[in-house]
Each structure stands twice: as structure tokens, then as C-alpha cells.
Design an enzyme around this catalytic site. Structure first.
Site, mmCIF file in Angstrom:
data_model
loop_
_atom_site.group_PDB
_atom_site.id
_atom_site.type_symbol
_atom_site.label_atom_id
_atom_site.label_comp_id
_atom_site.label_asym_id
_atom_site.label_seq_id
_atom_site.Cartn_x
_atom_site.Cartn_y
_atom_site.Cartn_z
ATOM 1 N N LYS A 140 35.550 39.411 40.605
ATOM 2 C CA LYS A 140 34.803 39.272 39.350
ATOM 3 C C LYS A 140 34.994 37.824 38.884
ATOM 4 O O LYS A 140 35.991 37.478 38.250
ATOM 5 C CB LYS A 140 35.326 40.283 38.318
ATOM 6 C CG LYS A 140 35.122 39.923 36.862
ATOM 7 C CD LYS A 140 33.677 39.768 36.441
ATOM 8 C CE LYS A 140 33.598 39.198 35.037
ATOM 9 N NZ LYS A 140 33.687 37.715 35.005
ATOM 10 N N GLU A 175 47.998 34.432 36.264
ATOM 11 C CA GLU A 175 48.120 32.960 36.291
ATOM 12 C C GLU A 175 47.418 32.487 35.028
ATOM 13 O O GLU A 175 46.190 32.480 34.959
ATOM 14 C CB GLU A 175 47.420 32.396 37.527
ATOM 15 C CG GLU A 175 48.067 32.775 38.853
ATOM 16 C CD GLU A 175 49.362 32.033 39.097
ATOM 17 O OE1 GLU A 175 49.608 31.005 38.441
ATOM 18 O OE2 GLU A 175 50.145 32.493 39.940
ATOM 19 N N GLU A 221 46.854 23.881 24.570
ATOM 20 C CA GLU A 221 46.135 23.380 25.749
ATOM 21 C C GLU A 221 44.798 22.777 25.283
ATOM 22 O O GLU A 221 44.001 23.459 24.644
ATOM 23 C CB GLU A 221 45.882 24.590 26.659
ATOM 24 C CG GLU A 221 45.381 24.270 28.030
ATOM 25 C CD GLU A 221 45.172 25.554 28.868
ATOM 26 O OE1 GLU A 221 44.746 26.587 28.313
ATOM 27 O OE2 GLU A 221 45.426 25.490 30.081
ATOM 28 N N CYS A 231 44.732 23.968 34.733
ATOM 29 C CA CYS A 231 45.855 24.606 34.042
ATOM 30 C C CYS A 231 47.127 23.770 34.163
ATOM 31 O O CYS A 231 48.028 23.891 33.344
ATOM 32 C CB CYS A 231 46.083 25.992 34.618
ATOM 33 S SG CYS A 231 46.248 25.952 36.406
HETATM 34 P P1 NAP Z 1 39.159 33.095 30.344
HETATM 35 O O1 NAP Z 1 38.235 32.944 29.217
HETATM 36 O O2 NAP Z 1 40.435 33.815 30.114
HETATM 37 O O3 NAP Z 1 38.317 33.802 31.511
HETATM 38 C C1 NAP Z 1 38.875 34.060 32.776
HETATM 39 C C2 NAP Z 1 38.184 35.245 33.416
HETATM 40 O O4 NAP Z 1 38.428 36.395 32.609
HETATM 41 C C3 NAP Z 1 36.664 35.102 33.507
HETATM 42 O O5 NAP Z 1 36.218 35.725 34.694
HETATM 43 C C4 NAP Z 1 36.180 35.894 32.304
HETATM 44 O O6 NAP Z 1 34.886 36.420 32.507
HETATM 45 C C5 NAP Z 1 37.195 37.017 32.273
HETATM 46 N N1 NAP Z 1 37.353 37.666 30.961
HETATM 47 C C6 NAP Z 1 37.089 37.196 29.724
HETATM 48 N N2 NAP Z 1 37.363 38.136 28.800
HETATM 49 C C7 NAP Z 1 37.814 39.222 29.473
HETATM 50 C C8 NAP Z 1 38.262 40.521 29.070
HETATM 51 N N3 NAP Z 1 38.316 40.881 27.807
HETATM 52 N N4 NAP Z 1 38.661 41.381 30.036
HETATM 53 C C9 NAP Z 1 38.620 41.021 31.338
HETATM 54 N N5 NAP Z 1 38.198 39.822 31.768
HETATM 55 C C10 NAP Z 1 37.816 38.927 30.847
HETATM 56 O O7 NAP Z 1 39.559 31.688 30.969
HETATM 57 P P2 NAP Z 1 38.605 30.497 31.397
HETATM 58 O O8 NAP Z 1 38.121 29.806 30.171
HETATM 59 O O9 NAP Z 1 37.617 30.969 32.397
HETATM 60 O O10 NAP Z 1 39.629 29.552 32.190
HETATM 61 C C11 NAP Z 1 40.447 28.621 31.565
HETATM 62 C C12 NAP Z 1 41.869 29.136 31.403
HETATM 63 O O11 NAP Z 1 42.363 29.514 32.674
HETATM 64 C C13 NAP Z 1 42.809 28.082 30.892
HETATM 65 O O12 NAP Z 1 43.664 28.636 29.923
HETATM 66 C C14 NAP Z 1 43.596 27.671 32.125
HETATM 67 O O13 NAP Z 1 44.863 27.140 31.857
HETATM 68 C C15 NAP Z 1 43.666 28.963 32.856
HETATM 69 N N6 NAP Z 1 43.916 28.749 34.285
HETATM 70 C C16 NAP Z 1 45.145 29.070 34.779
HETATM 71 C C17 NAP Z 1 45.426 28.832 36.113
HETATM 72 C C18 NAP Z 1 46.771 29.174 36.694
HETATM 73 O O14 NAP Z 1 46.887 29.170 37.905
HETATM 74 N N7 NAP Z 1 47.777 29.470 35.893
HETATM 75 C C19 NAP Z 1 44.451 28.280 36.945
HETATM 76 C C20 NAP Z 1 43.202 27.959 36.407
HETATM 77 C C21 NAP Z 1 42.954 28.210 35.061
HETATM 78 P P3 NAP Z 1 33.595 35.866 31.729
HETATM 79 O O15 NAP Z 1 33.507 34.408 32.017
HETATM 80 O O16 NAP Z 1 32.489 36.628 32.362
HETATM 81 O O17 NAP Z 1 33.806 36.202 30.295
#
Ligand code: NAP
Length: 476
Positions: free
Chosen positions: A172, A247, A379, A281
Site C-alpha cells: 500500500k 520506521e 522534523e 527521515c
Molecule cells: P505518512 O503521512 O505517515 O504516510 C505514510 C503512509 O501511511 C502512506 O502510505 C499513507 O497513505 C499512509 N497512511 C496515512 N494515514 C494512515 C492511516 N490512518 N492508517 C494507515 N495508513 C495511513 O508519512 P509521509 O508523509 O508519507 O512520509 C513522511 C514521514 O515518513 C516522515 O515523518 C519521515 O521521517 C518518515 N519516514 C521514515 C523513514 C524511516 O525509515 N524511519 C523513512 C522514510 C520516511 P496516504 O498517502 O494514501 O494517506
């Protein structure tokens, strides 16, 4: 513009559903559409993955490895197509997208090999007439939810070990960058994975996640994204005690001590901070520099930052692409403006750039920051480096650890003893010592504290997809 489909049980599906448009953040043009799937599509994918699990988990590790090796080779053969689509849908400079395809493929390669090294154990018994063994089994159906900032690598870092371990997978991807996942799915099909072993569902994350959480055939959720959504998934997974790997967000400190090689520190800070327009991240989010080298570092660093070119990532000469969307731009602007209102000084940059039709922010260095500023607490996810002067090593360590996050940290010092003493005190899962780019397929990647649970990559990466089954055998 193309309308892409989802992939469930070996078929491309979802043409009848409403679609969501994927927007190029460099120019606001629509790149393509994907179907808005929900609970029904997630349920079909679960059924397919569950059905496929039986045969897939019974293949030998060598047979599963052969599929992964084919996928790896196909990813490299199609590097340019994958890179182009990645840049179009989420903006990163094309040379970085090519690098990400290589990086993403390296996880498939690593776990194709690592799957052959899933060893059980024989443990000495405490009484005669017993043999004590530990067998290893795949956890079952895995759902992989991924973010937009690394549209290929975050998927393969999960798919690679899950498939090698004998699990089947439902992908997903983020709605901001799902087309790279469609392209990866096409390559899985070409690699010949049996139907249902890899499935792709796009659309409403909350509806898809609800179905995944409510079905006890899904035994593992592996998630990369924000800490906020990670916490929702922890709560939702409680009812069925589903296994979780998370992550999550970071807020990386970068410490420059007064015996650092300043040119190395500047190069490391540029590599860590400005890759992917500061949207990783593990990006350095705050820089602490000891007072003896503060002025020299700030001058050399800002001179290099001034030279970074901003623009559409398809232009080969561009260093900094757009931010992912308007909300991303607003967050960066808010962080900088709040810091400046509290007394920070803009050394270079500090402006949004919207006249090209996209959402850009100029590469920025700000000085005179202090811990009260939001930019030093949250962040930022943008091309902004706030630099704070510190007097002592102890002060730098205290500031670095004063956060709920614990993903990556960076330390620049030429002294081995000092480096080791500082790193021992840092509560971070990853540390770059005189190194601004620590990621690799063969190492454990993951965070402490609210940055996550579990590790991806390395030997640890495959453990997340395995159960240990202890067997006590009575034997004369
Ligand atoms: P996000 O908003 O948390 O979204 C991540 C994924 O979760 C997307 O596929 C999103 O789908 C889905 N999602 C959103 N709301 C959800 C819910 N209520 N239930 C289940 N899934 C849900 O994060 P992002 O903005 O895409 O990515 C940025 C973040 O990722 C930053 O905080 C970054 O630090 C972190 N990150 C961490 C790592 C690591 O390895 N630690 C690596 C890369 C990024 P939709 O887009 O369809 O809503």
C-alpha cells in the site's frame, strides 16, 4: 497522462473505481491517476495473499531467491523508466532517483541471498532423552504501508525480506507517489512471481488499513511513515496482537566538534541535509557546532549551500527539487519564519519559490538559533539547516538527546576517543561519524524511542518476517 491500475491476485484491477490524481510538485501537472481502493479491494488482496502463502512458503529458499534475483535484474534494466516516473511524481532530482533505484534493487539482492541463511538452532538439553530445537517460519501475510519520499526503496526494504522469508505481500504505497509502486508491480509480474504472492492496493489509506487490521489472516504490518500515523497503527493492531515494524519520523542532530575536519563536516552536512530537498527521515534537522569552529563552519557551509541549484528534478543540473506539496512548503515556511521572529538570522536562502508553478523552497542556512524554536524541536522536512553554537561536547549531547525521536545522528570529530565517547551517549539507532550518508542494504536501519520499532536491512531485516518455533523432542 496514463490511468494506472491496482494488482490483485495476478490481475490488473480497479478500472471501475474513482481515481486519484498524482500531481508533479515541480509544475502542478497531473502525472497519472490510480484507483481509489478501499476495504473491498484490501479484502480481495488479503484473500489472494492468504491463498498464495501456502505454496510460496513451501518453496525452497533457493527457489524464492531466484524470483528475487530476476526482480533485481529487471529493476536495474528498467532503472531509467523507474527514475523518470519517480522524479515526475514526487520531484527528487533525476540523479537521486537513479541512485534510489540502485539502492532499492540492492535490498532485493541482499535478501535474495539472506533468505538462504535463515538458520534454526539446536540447543543443548538439560536432561537426557530430549532434543531441543528452534525452527524458523514465515510470519504469514504481510501488509507494507510506505511513504512518498522513497517510493521504491521503502517498498523493496520490506518486500525483499518478506518474500525471501516465505511471506506473501500486500503493498500500500503513499497516494502522493503510487506510480513507482505500479511500475515495481509490473516488474514483479515480469519476474514471474506466482499470482497473489505480491499484490498492490492504492487509494484510501484509512479504509485499506481498517480492512488489514480487522482481518486476522494479516499477521504483520510493516510501516514507514510519520510517528503520528505509526501511533494510530500501534493502537489499531492491539486487538489482534498483530506484529508491527515501524520506521517513523526523525529529527537528526549533526554535531561538529572543534577538532573536526571542517571540509569533511561541511560535505557531510550537505549530503545529509540537502538530499531529496531535505525530505528524508535521516536528514540532519539541526546542527550543533562548537564555538571554536562555529564561524568557520557557518561560512564554508553557507557558501556551498548558496551554490545548490533549484528547479525541476528532470533537469540534470538540478540539486534541489520541489517539496512534495503545498502543505510541505507551508511547514518549512512556518519553521523558518518562527525562528526568524524569535531572533534567528538567515545566512542564505529563506524564501519560498512558487513562480515556476511548483512548490520550491530555497536552500537555507539560519544561524543564531536556540532550542526554544520549533525548527529545533520538530522534523522540518525541507532544505533548511538551522545552526546552533554550543560551548561543550556535553552540551551538544544533551541537546541532541532532548527529543522524543532517535533515528539518526551525525558526529564530526577527528579524535577516535572523543567520537566513541560521544556516540556511546547518543540515543540514536544510526550514527554517521564523519559520514553524512550512512544508509546501505547490509546494515540495520531503524530508530530508538518514538522513531520506531524494529530494524530494516542487514541480518536483522529478515528477522522481522520470521517466527521462532521451539520444538522439544522426546527421544531415547
Ligand atoms: P505518512 O503521512 O505517515 O504516510 C505514510 C503512509 O501511511 C502512506 O502510505 C499513507 O497513505 C499512509 N497512511 C496515512 N494515514 C494512515 C492511516 N490512518 N492508517 C494507515 N495508513 C495511513 O508519512 P509521509 O508523509 O508519507 O512520509 C513522511 C514521514 O515518513 C516522515 O515523518 C519521515 O521521517 C518518515 N519516514 C521514515 C523513514 C524511516 O525509515 N524511519 C523513512 C522514510 C520516511 P496516504 O498517502 O494514501 O494517506
Amino acid at each position: 497522462m496514463e490511468n494506472y491500475a491496482m494488482h490483485i491476485n495476478g490481475n490488473w484491477v480497479g478500472e471501475e473505481l474513482d481515481t486519484l490524481s498524482v500531481i508533479n510538485p515541480a509544475n502542478n501537472e497531473t502525472v497519472g491517476t490510480v484507483p481509489i481502493g478501499g476495504e473491498a479491494e484490501a479484502n480481495k488482496a488479503i484473500e489472494a495473499a492468504h491463498h498464495a502463502f501456502g505454496a510460496w512458503s513451501k518453496l525452497t529458499a533457493y527457489e524464492r531467491s531466484a524470483y528475487l534475483e530476476r526482480l533485481h535484474d529487471l529493476m536495474l534494466e528498467n532503472q531509467e523508466e523507474l527514475a523518470q516516473i519517480m522524479t515526475l511524481e514526487m520531484g527528487k532530482p533525476i540523479h537521486e532517483s537513479r541512485g534510489e533505484v540502485n539502492y532499492a534493487a540492492s535490498f532485493i539482492k541482499w535478501f535474495a541471498e539472506e533468505g538462504k541463511r535463515i538458520y534454526g538452532e539446536t540447543i543443548p538439553a538439560h536432561v537426557k532423552g530430549k532434543r531441543l530445537q528452534v525452527w524458523r517460519k514465515p510470519v504469514g501475510v504481510v501488509a507494507a504501508i510506505t511513504p512518498w519520499n522513497f517510493p521504491a526503496a521503502m517498498l523493496t526494504r520490506k518486500m525483499g525480506p518478506a518474500l525471501a522469508a516465505g511471506c506473501t505481500v500486500i503493498m500500500k504505497p503513499s497516494s502522493e507517489s503510487p506510480i513507482t509502486a505500479v511500475k515495481l508491480m509490473e516488474l514483479c509480474e515480469e519476474a514471474g512471481f506466482p499470482k497473489g504472492v505480491v499484490n498492490l492496493v492504492t487509494g484510501s489509506s484509512s479504509k485499506i488499513a481498517k480492512a488489514l487490521m480487522e482481518d486476522n489472516r494479516v499477521r504483520k504490518i510493516t510501516f514507514t511513515g510519520s510517528t503520528e500515523v505509526g501511533k494510530i497503527l500501534i493502537r489499531q493492531s492491539a486487538d489482534q496482537v498483530k506484529r508491527l515494524s515501524l520506521e517513523l519520523g526523525g529529527h537528526a542532530p549533526l554535531i561538529v566538534l572543534d577538532d573536526a575536519d571542517i571540509d569533511t563536516a561541511v560535505a557531510g552536512a550537505i549530503a545529509s541535509k540537502f538530499r531529496n530537498a531535505g525530505q528524508t527521515c535521516i536528514c540532519a534537522n539541526r546542527v550543533y557546532v562548537q564555538s571554536g569552529v562555529y564561524e568557520e563552519f557557518l561560512e564554508k557551509f553557507s557558501k556551498k549551500v548558496e551554490k545548490l541549484t533549484v528547479g525541476n528534478g528532470l533537469d540534470e543540473s538540478v540539486d534541489i527539487g520541489p517539496l512534495i506539496n503545498q502543505a510541505g512548503l507551508e511547514k518549512v515556511t512556518r519553521h523558518v519564519d518562527e525562528a526568524v521572529a524569535k531572533g534567528a538570522s538567515v545566512v542564505t536562502g529563506g524564501k519560498s519559490i512558487t513562480d515556476q508553478g511548483g512548490v520550491f523552497y530555497s536552500p537555507t542556512v539560519i544561524g543564531d538559533v536556540d532550542p526554544s524554536m520549533v525548527i529545533m524541536q520538530e522534523e522540518t522536512f525541507g532544505p533548511v539547516a538551522p545552526v546552533q553554537k554550543v560551548e561543550t561536547e556535553a552540551e551538544a549531547i544533551a541537546f541532541a538527546n532532548d527529543t522524543p525521536y532517535g533515528l539518526a545522528a551525525y558526529v564530526f570529530t577527528e579524535s577516535v576517543a572523543r567520537g566513541m565517547q560521544v556516540i556511546e551517549q547518543l540515543d540514536y539507532g544510526i550514527v554517521g561519524w564523519n559520514d553524512g550518508a550512512p544508509s546501505a542494504a547490509q546494515v540495520p536501519f531503524g530508530g530508538m524511542k518514538e522513531s520506531g520499532i524494529g530494524r530494516e536491512g542487514g541480518r536483522e531485516g529478515i528477522e522481522e518476517f520470521l517466527e521462532s518455533q521451539y520444538v522439544s523432542i522426546g527421544m531415547k
